[in-house]
Design an enzyme around this catalytic site. Structure first.
Site, PDB file in Angstrom:
ATOM      1  N   HIS B  74       0.948  -1.315   0.074  1.00 32.80           N
ATOM      2  CA  HIS B  74       0.178   0.097   0.130  1.00 32.80           C
ATOM      3  C   HIS B  74       0.978   1.205  -0.018  1.00 32.80           C
ATOM      4  O   HIS B  74       0.579   2.169  -0.769  1.00 32.80           O
ATOM      5  CB  HIS B  74      -1.039   0.418   0.979  1.00 32.80           C
ATOM      6  CG  HIS B  74      -1.589   0.812   1.494  1.00 32.80           C
ATOM      7  ND1 HIS B  74      -2.891   1.879   0.743  1.00 32.80           N
ATOM      8  CD2 HIS B  74      -1.544   2.815   2.620  1.00 32.80           C
ATOM      9  CE1 HIS B  74      -2.787   2.674   0.942  1.00 32.80           C
ATOM     10  NE2 HIS B  74      -2.101   3.293   1.997  1.00 32.80           N
ATOM     11  N   ASP B 103       6.860  21.175 -26.618  1.00 33.24           N
ATOM     12  CA  ASP B 103       6.565  19.945 -25.867  1.00 33.24           C
ATOM     13  C   ASP B 103       7.972  20.371 -24.880  1.00 33.24           C
ATOM     14  O   ASP B 103       8.220  20.552 -24.550  1.00 33.24           O
ATOM     15  CB  ASP B 103       6.751  19.037 -27.087  1.00 33.24           C
ATOM     16  CG  ASP B 103       6.844  17.362 -26.490  1.00 33.24           C
ATOM     17  OD1 ASP B 103       6.565  16.734 -25.253  1.00 33.24           O
ATOM     18  OD2 ASP B 103       5.063  17.337 -27.231  1.00 33.24           O
ATOM     19  N   TRP B 139       7.081   0.257   3.676  1.00 34.82           N
ATOM     20  CA  TRP B 139       7.771   0.627   3.144  1.00 34.82           C
ATOM     21  C   TRP B 139       9.281   1.248   3.278  1.00 34.82           C
ATOM     22  O   TRP B 139       9.795   1.702   2.001  1.00 34.82           O
ATOM     23  CB  TRP B 139       6.220   1.615   2.006  1.00 34.82           C
ATOM     24  CG  TRP B 139       6.702   3.099   3.068  1.00 34.82           C
ATOM     25  CD1 TRP B 139       6.050   3.587   4.008  1.00 34.82           C
ATOM     26  CD2 TRP B 139       7.283   4.913   2.445  1.00 34.82           C
ATOM     27  NE1 TRP B 139       6.546   4.891   4.345  1.00 34.82           N
ATOM     28  CE2 TRP B 139       7.391   5.813   3.780  1.00 34.82           C
ATOM     29  CE3 TRP B 139       8.639   5.140   1.144  1.00 34.82           C
ATOM     30  CZ2 TRP B 139       7.985   7.178   3.482  1.00 34.82           C
ATOM     31  CZ3 TRP B 139       8.760   6.302   0.829  1.00 34.82           C
ATOM     32  CH2 TRP B 139       8.617   7.157   2.448  1.00 34.82           C
ATOM     33  N   SER B 166      13.166   6.495 -13.464  1.00 32.49           N
ATOM     34  CA  SER B 166      12.122   6.769 -14.248  1.00 32.49           C
ATOM     35  C   SER B 166      11.699   8.203 -13.701  1.00 32.49           C
ATOM     36  O   SER B 166      12.211   9.337 -14.647  1.00 32.49           O
ATOM     37  CB  SER B 166      10.604   5.930 -13.786  1.00 32.49           C
ATOM     38  OG  SER B 166       9.898   6.383 -13.925  1.00 32.49           O
ATOM     39  N   SER B 167      11.931   8.203 -12.779  1.00 37.97           N
ATOM     40  CA  SER B 167      11.667   9.567 -11.880  1.00 37.97           C
ATOM     41  C   SER B 167      12.852  10.690 -12.204  1.00 37.97           C
ATOM     42  O   SER B 167      12.761  11.847 -12.375  1.00 37.97           O
ATOM     43  CB  SER B 167      11.612   9.426 -10.637  1.00 37.97           C
ATOM     44  OG  SER B 167      10.899   8.905  -9.630  1.00 37.97           O
ATOM     45  N   HIS B 250      12.878  12.311   3.660  1.00 39.19           N
ATOM     46  CA  HIS B 250      12.593  13.245   3.659  1.00 39.19           C
ATOM     47  C   HIS B 250      11.859  14.107   2.266  1.00 39.19           C
ATOM     48  O   HIS B 250      11.302  15.042   2.659  1.00 39.19           O
ATOM     49  CB  HIS B 250      12.765  14.036   5.093  1.00 39.19           C
ATOM     50  CG  HIS B 250      11.379  15.080   5.542  1.00 39.19           C
ATOM     51  ND1 HIS B 250      10.400  14.704   6.389  1.00 39.19           N
ATOM     52  CD2 HIS B 250      11.478  16.653   5.099  1.00 39.19           C
ATOM     53  CE1 HIS B 250      10.222  15.670   7.016  1.00 39.19           C
ATOM     54  NE2 HIS B 250      10.737  16.414   5.964  1.00 39.19           N
ATOM     55  N   GLU B 252      11.610  13.575  -0.443  1.00 40.74           N
ATOM     56  CA  GLU B 252      10.284  12.589  -0.885  1.00 40.74           C
ATOM     57  C   GLU B 252       9.476  13.554   0.448  1.00 40.74           C
ATOM     58  O   GLU B 252       7.734  13.421  -0.527  1.00 40.74           O
ATOM     59  CB  GLU B 252      10.336  11.057  -0.859  1.00 40.74           C
ATOM     60  CG  GLU B 252       9.725  10.412  -1.042  1.00 40.74           C
ATOM     61  CD  GLU B 252       9.067  10.655  -2.967  1.00 40.74           C
ATOM     62  OE1 GLU B 252      10.294  10.791  -2.957  1.00 40.74           O
ATOM     63  OE2 GLU B 252       8.523  10.430  -2.891  1.00 40.74           O
ATOM     64  N   TYR B 254       8.141  16.157   0.750  1.00 40.30           N
ATOM     65  CA  TYR B 254       7.886  17.273   0.192  1.00 40.30           C
ATOM     66  C   TYR B 254       7.939  17.064  -1.703  1.00 40.30           C
ATOM     67  O   TYR B 254       7.132  18.056  -1.996  1.00 40.30           O
ATOM     68  CB  TYR B 254       9.521  18.028   0.005  1.00 40.30           C
ATOM     69  CG  TYR B 254       8.801  18.694   1.584  1.00 40.30           C
ATOM     70  CD1 TYR B 254       8.232  20.063   2.195  1.00 40.30           C
ATOM     71  CD2 TYR B 254       9.425  18.395   3.185  1.00 40.30           C
ATOM     72  CE1 TYR B 254       7.953  20.282   3.666  1.00 40.30           C
ATOM     73  CE2 TYR B 254       9.405  18.709   3.530  1.00 40.30           C
ATOM     74  CZ  TYR B 254       8.688  19.211   4.310  1.00 40.30           C
ATOM     75  OH  TYR B 254       8.122  19.538   5.529  1.00 40.30           O
ATOM     76  N   SER B 265      -1.846  27.204  -5.480  1.00 35.10           N
ATOM     77  CA  SER B 265      -0.966  28.202  -5.961  1.00 35.10           C
ATOM     78  C   SER B 265      -1.755  29.062  -7.474  1.00 35.10           C
ATOM     79  O   SER B 265      -1.939  30.129  -7.810  1.00 35.10           O
ATOM     80  CB  SER B 265      -0.340  28.487  -5.922  1.00 35.10           C
ATOM     81  OG  SER B 265       0.762  28.315  -4.932  1.00 35.10           O
ATOM     82  N   HIS B 299      14.298  13.785  12.433  1.00 34.51           N
ATOM     83  CA  HIS B 299      12.959  12.989  13.686  1.00 34.51           C
ATOM     84  C   HIS B 299      12.355  12.325  12.864  1.00 34.51           C
ATOM     85  O   HIS B 299      11.407  11.985  13.784  1.00 34.51           O
ATOM     86  CB  HIS B 299      12.661  14.879  12.865  1.00 34.51           C
ATOM     87  CG  HIS B 299      11.703  15.059  11.508  1.00 34.51           C
ATOM     88  ND1 HIS B 299      11.606  15.725  11.263  1.00 34.51           N
ATOM     89  CD2 HIS B 299      11.326  14.077  10.870  1.00 34.51           C
ATOM     90  CE1 HIS B 299      10.799  16.009   9.546  1.00 34.51           C
ATOM     91  NE2 HIS B 299      10.595  14.417   9.735  1.00 34.51           N
ATOM     92  N   HIS B 300      12.147  11.630  12.406  1.00 34.76           N
ATOM     93  CA  HIS B 300      12.093  10.308  11.788  1.00 34.76           C
ATOM     94  C   HIS B 300      12.693   8.833  12.696  1.00 34.76           C
ATOM     95  O   HIS B 300      11.756   7.736  12.767  1.00 34.76           O
ATOM     96  CB  HIS B 300      12.279   9.851  10.032  1.00 34.76           C
ATOM     97  CG  HIS B 300      11.429  10.454   9.518  1.00 34.76           C
ATOM     98  ND1 HIS B 300      10.128  10.453   8.631  1.00 34.76           N
ATOM     99  CD2 HIS B 300      12.032  11.768   8.512  1.00 34.76           C
ATOM    100  CE1 HIS B 300      10.088  11.815   8.138  1.00 34.76           C
ATOM    101  NE2 HIS B 300      11.243  12.220   7.844  1.00 34.76           N
ATOM    102  N   THR B 325       5.927  26.803   5.833  1.00 37.72           N
ATOM    103  CA  THR B 325       4.991  26.664   5.329  1.00 37.72           C
ATOM    104  C   THR B 325       4.045  27.621   5.368  1.00 37.72           C
ATOM    105  O   THR B 325       2.742  27.226   5.316  1.00 37.72           O
ATOM    106  CB  THR B 325       4.601  24.923   5.951  1.00 37.72           C
ATOM    107  OG1 THR B 325       5.808  24.020   5.540  1.00 37.72           O
ATOM    108  CG2 THR B 325       3.685  24.353   5.477  1.00 37.72           C
ATOM    109  N   LYS B 328       3.178  29.890   3.403  1.00 38.46           N
ATOM    110  CA  LYS B 328       2.400  29.298   2.066  1.00 38.46           C
ATOM    111  C   LYS B 328       1.149  29.504   2.871  1.00 38.46           C
ATOM    112  O   LYS B 328       0.057  30.098   1.858  1.00 38.46           O
ATOM    113  CB  LYS B 328       2.813  28.227   1.650  1.00 38.46           C
ATOM    114  CG  LYS B 328       3.982  28.006   0.919  1.00 38.46           C
ATOM    115  CD  LYS B 328       4.108  26.529   0.066  1.00 38.46           C
ATOM    116  CE  LYS B 328       5.507  26.832  -1.050  1.00 38.46           C
ATOM    117  NZ  LYS B 328       4.922  27.334  -1.541  1.00 38.46           N
ATOM    118  N   ARG B 447       1.830   1.572  14.985  1.00 45.09           N
ATOM    119  CA  ARG B 447       1.233   1.475  13.347  1.00 45.09           C
ATOM    120  C   ARG B 447       1.937   0.225  13.122  1.00 45.09           C
ATOM    121  O   ARG B 447       2.199  -0.687  13.949  1.00 45.09           O
ATOM    122  CB  ARG B 447       1.773   2.510  12.864  1.00 45.09           C
ATOM    123  CG  ARG B 447       3.201   2.467  12.645  1.00 45.09           C
ATOM    124  CD  ARG B 447       3.625   3.713  12.306  1.00 45.09           C
ATOM    125  NE  ARG B 447       4.203   3.471  10.681  1.00 45.09           N
ATOM    126  CZ  ARG B 447       4.759   4.674   9.627  1.00 45.09           C
ATOM    127  NH1 ARG B 447       5.291   5.548  10.364  1.00 45.09           N
ATOM    128  NH2 ARG B 447       4.196   3.995   8.379  1.00 45.09           N
TER     129      ARG B 447
END
Lengths: 371, 539
Positions: B74, B103, B139, B166-167, B250, B252, B254, B265, B299-300, B325, B328, B447
């Protein structure tokens, strides 16, 4: 529908003091500090939210085309933009200050009165009372029939401490600074007790520490909190906090029981007896670091082909009794266990030194050391 | 403005060749979006499988091993298969249109970067049926647990390699397109904010995708080739993996949030009929978030155990992210303030995004405070937090984007009442699903567990009901999109939104196969910029 409704928890009620939507009641000073910090954070956050959502919903309700509101296309205002950068930064700094104080208090592990080594393994905990020389394994006590409800029919009623009960809890004295050393012998686990605000990963190859000082007697429950494979949900942490007197008598009784199980050091043990017992002792105590086949692990030396294991037996015994570097002095093991494991190490794990160590020799060495 | 007849002179392939050999940014964008939608439903079904098991205590449906595989897939599928390809698809569709480019810069690489995705998805899905099942370490793939797994883990590693390649290619394409192919008159500080956030996102991906590839490659060699990068037994370090993973992980976060900021926006000024309040500060805030995202990975790992000073450093840096943040969020509200707002479906999703992303930001702030995180780490509070930023954040912005641009893409209207129903249904079901998880986390529910203690039952039942409702709501979305493409709700106007002033609205409707073959006229560009208050002066 019957399938879905089967075993609904109406049939079973959680323990009365279980927290449902907030922190468990704090029983350590750190847990109390964290609860207060959280309340304080929520006050700040809800105040900011009231302003932000207030402005947002005011605009949504009033500044809409359906009410005939005309757009006023203003944009950019340096003063406003500096203000909404600086003011949040100041609020954050104000929030960071008490948080930093709690971090430093949490990390202050000096002056521990009792040290317990917690070893995670798939899927149970080993608790070793390093100061008292005994230890035991603590595993889930909930019966599988309560857990596995795959087949149709009414499953057995779940106990009130379902999944949070163990065969033997960790017992600690009240109002005592207890230092917990965590490590693991397989994958990463995490040892946590929410009521103490303690959570520390147990990592193979590392010894990490945390501490708590419980201020109320009682039984406190937590769980492994790092995914550790199949039975991650089924390795609870249960800590029983008792009075200091009660702890003393429990510890000496537990120690005596361990000694009773230890065997008679004064008789002569056969090779088969020593090696069989040694294999078990090795698996329970040594394999975490030296690994199941003696291949060693990071900073922990291999026993296979080791100079000490294949050298003079007295030196081998001395290291096991006194410890060296990360290895503790094995006061937690009986004379028989030490004799057995040394004999095992010298005749297994790829070593074939051939000699045996009798428990009486270990006893003599310990008495010598005691003088 | 464009010569329509010019279209047919290109020998465009038809049938399956059109898609397999696609080099046109619109076709590739469509492929990306369809792939993302398919993955979204696949990952969503897995989520429902998870919620089904959690409806009541005890193991009812899945064995714990399979449950762990569901949790892992998932996560991987939603992050790498749904959210990221959806944003790349939007960038493909919209960047050339918004920037006035014919293009994307590298049309064939674009084809390759898309066609790596289906094999990667296939590897992940096939892994469910190989001996030992799919990867089951979450994950995050923490070793030594991930070293224990069967060949499903290897398939996941190869899938991540493909997705990473790919990314990187997609990102290079975005960077080069944005930097080199803008219309005359459109300087960097005048391009639409979506282009800015796509640019920063692409840089972040180029920086961290190789880091992830390195981490999983080390995992692969530890598993099969006798290395000991992460095996303590051989002198390796299991914690090293976590540092590497979160150095990727991290930014990732963002990578999945910044494009959403860009979309919102675009949408909010359109429906507030006002220029974005602080364009430049939005750009700076985006850059600041991009840079700070590299400095907060610790922080993770607060529960791993780190020195007090390190813990304080990561705590302060994480709290600091709240500043840009916040800028924004304030900007979006100031844009709406004194506007002349209307609430078509895209705007509903954008406003829903602002509300719920703010809630996710607040819970993030709570988590950033290291001592409080001691209680929250690896509990459902974290699950609640990241679903607020990824579902109500990234996913809601994607819904908003699809409703916003669908009339231009397809040339047809979507069904507005159905869109609004989709929004309200999703909004309510989302909160029923994820708000109770905050309470579960506070009360200490870990979790990634298939079974739980009895006191967690009621909130879990609520969450399961919410999840089922949320899943059903998405059928409305697909129905609406399909019926729109089939022209059931009538043709769309050239400019369906009167407040939109970016260049994509200046191409015909539906957007023809080739657009901006000659750069847009500078006067046209200036007119749009003036309407966005990015340029001043008179005709």
């Amino acid at each position: 529908m019957q399938q879905i409704m089967r075993g609904l928890p109406i049939l079973a009620v959680p323990a009365a003091n279980a927290a449902i939507w907030d922190f468990q009641p704090a029983v350590t000073p750190i847990a109390r500090d964290i609860s207060e910090l959280h309340v304080w954070l929520m006050i700040v956050i809800l105040s900011v939210a009231a302003i932000v959502f207030g402005a947002l919903f005011y605009a949504i309700l009033r500044h809409r085309r359906s009410l005939g509101h005309e757009a006023r296309p203003f944009h950019e205002n340096t003063t406003v933009e500096i203000a909404w950068t600086l003011i949040p930064a100041i609020i954050l700094a104000v929030m960071a200050w008490p948080a930093a104080r709690v971090v430093l208090a949490q990390k202050d592990n000096r002056g521990a009165e009792l040290t317990i080594k917690v070893t995670g393994m798939q899927w149970q905990w080993q608790y070793d009372y390093l100061d008292h020389g005994f230890g035991f394994k603590s595993r889930l006590a909930t019966e599988r029939a309560q857990i596995e409800n795959y087949s149709p029919g009414t499953p057995p009623r779940k106990s009130s401490t379902y999944l949070l009960e163990v065969n033997e809890p960790l017992v600690v004295p009240v109002n005592t600074k207890v230092r917990i050393l965590t490590t693991s012998q397989d994958v990463i686990h995490s040892w946590g007790v929410p009521a103490f605000a303690v959570k520390q990963d147990a990592i193979p190859g590392y010894i990490r520490d945390t501490w708590f000082r419980a201020e109320q007697t009682g039984t406190y429950r937590g769980q492994c909190v790092e995914l550790c494979g199949r039975d991650h949900a089924f390795m609870p942490v249960v800590v029983k906090v008792v009075s200091k007197d009660e702890f003393r008598s429990w510890a000496s009784a537990r120690q005596a029981r361990q000694q009773a199980e230890a065997g008679n050091p004064d008789r002569n043990w056969t090779r088969e007896e020593l090696l069989a017992r040694g294999e078990r002792v090795y698996a329970e105590n040594c394999a975490t670091c030296h690994q199941p086949h003696g291949e060693g692990l990071g900073p922990f030396p291999a026993l296979h082909g080791s100079k000490i294991v294949n050298g003079p037996i007295e030196a081998h015994l001395a290291i096991v009794l006194k410890g060296r570097n990360a290895m503790p002095a094995w006061t937690s093991l009986s004379e028989v266990d030490i004799a057995a494991v040394i004999s095992f190490e010298r005749n297994a794990l790829g070593n074939s030194r051939g000699d045996l160590l009798q428990p009486a020799v270990v006893k003599a060495a310990r008495q010598q050391e005691g003088k | 403005m464009n010569d329509h007849t010019h279209d047919s002179s290109h020998a465009t392939a038809h049938g399956w060749r059109r898609w397999l050999y696609a080099t046109n940014h619109k076709d590739i964008g469509t492929l990306y979006l369809c792939f993302a939608a398919a993955m979204f439903f696949t990952g969503g079904l897995m989520a429902l499988g998870i919620r089904l098991e959690l409806f009541q205590p005890g193991l009812q449906y899945w064995h714990p091993e399979f449950y762990n595989q569901l949790v892992t897939l998932h996560g991987v599928i939603m992050v790498f298969g749904a959210i990221m390809p959806a944003f790349t698809g939007l960038a493909n569709w919209m960047l050339p249109l918004m920037l006035g480019a014919p293009d994307m810069a590298f049309a064939r690489m674009n084809n390759w970067s898309f066609w790596l995705l289906p094999p990667a998805a296939a590897l992940l899905l096939i892994s469910l049926v190989v001996p030992g099942g799919a990867a089951a370490a979450g994950w995050t793939f923490y070793p030594p647990l991930s070293i224990q797994g069967g060949m499903g883990m290897d398939l996941a590693i190869f899938a991540i390699h493909l997705l990473g390649i790919s990314s990187i290619m997609g990102s290079i394409n975005i960077v080069v397109t944005v930097l080199n192919m803008r219309a005359p008159g459109m300087t960097l500080l005048k391009m639409p904010l979506f282009a800015w956030t796509s640019l920063i996102t692409a840089y972040l991906l180029i920086a961290v995708a190789p880091v992830l590839a390195g981490a999983v490659t080390m995992l692969l060699t530890d598993r099969h080739f006798g290395t000991h990068f992460f095996k303590a037994a051989g002198g390796g370090d299991p914690v090293l993996f976590q540092h590497i993973f979160w150095f990727f992980g991290h930014p990732e976060v963002y990578i999945m949030a910044l494009p959403a900021f860009g979309i919102v926006s675009q949408i909010i000024p359109t429906f507030a009929r006002k220029p974005l309040f602080g364009y430049v500060s939005m750009v700076y805030a985006t850059c600041a978030i991009g840079i700070l995202s590299f400095l907060v990975w610790g922080h993770h790992m607060f529960a791993v155990g780190m020195p007090a000073v390190t813990q304080l450093f990561f705590m302060f840096m994480t709290m600091l992210i709240a500043v840009p943040t916040g800028v924004k969020v304030f900007n979006w509200i100031a844009t709406m303030w004194q506007g002349s707002m209307s609430f078509e479906t895209p705007m509903l999703f954008a406003v829903g995004f602002v509300c719920l992303f703010t809630v996710g930001g607040f819970s993030g702030l709570v988590l950033s405070v290291a001592p409080v995180d001691t209680q929250m780490q690896d509990t459902y509070y974290v699950v609640a937090h990241f679903h607020y930023v990824l579902v109500a954040g990234a996913l809601f912005s994607l819904f908003g984007a699809v409703y916003y641009w669908l009339p231009k893409w397809s040339g047809n209207n979507y069904c507005e009442p159905l869109g609004k129903l989709h929004f309200w249904w999703s909004m309510i079901a989302f909160n029923i699903t994820f708000f109770p998880m905050h309470f579960l986390g506070l009360a200490g529910m870990p979790r990634r567990i298939p079974d739980y203690a009895l006191q967690f039952t009621h909130f879990n039942q609520l969450a399961t009901v919410g999840a089922l409702l949320f899943g059903l709501a998405q059928i409305l979305f697909i129905y609406n999109v399909v019926q729109c493409i089939r022209a059931r709700y009538g043709p769309a106007d050239e400019r369906p939104w009167d407040g939109a002033h970016t260049l994509e609205w200046d191409v015909p409707t539906p957007a023809p196969h080739h657009t901006w073959e000659s750069p847009p006229d500078i006067a046209l560009v200036r007119k749009g910029l003036r309407a966005q208050a990015l340029e001043h002066g008179h005709e």
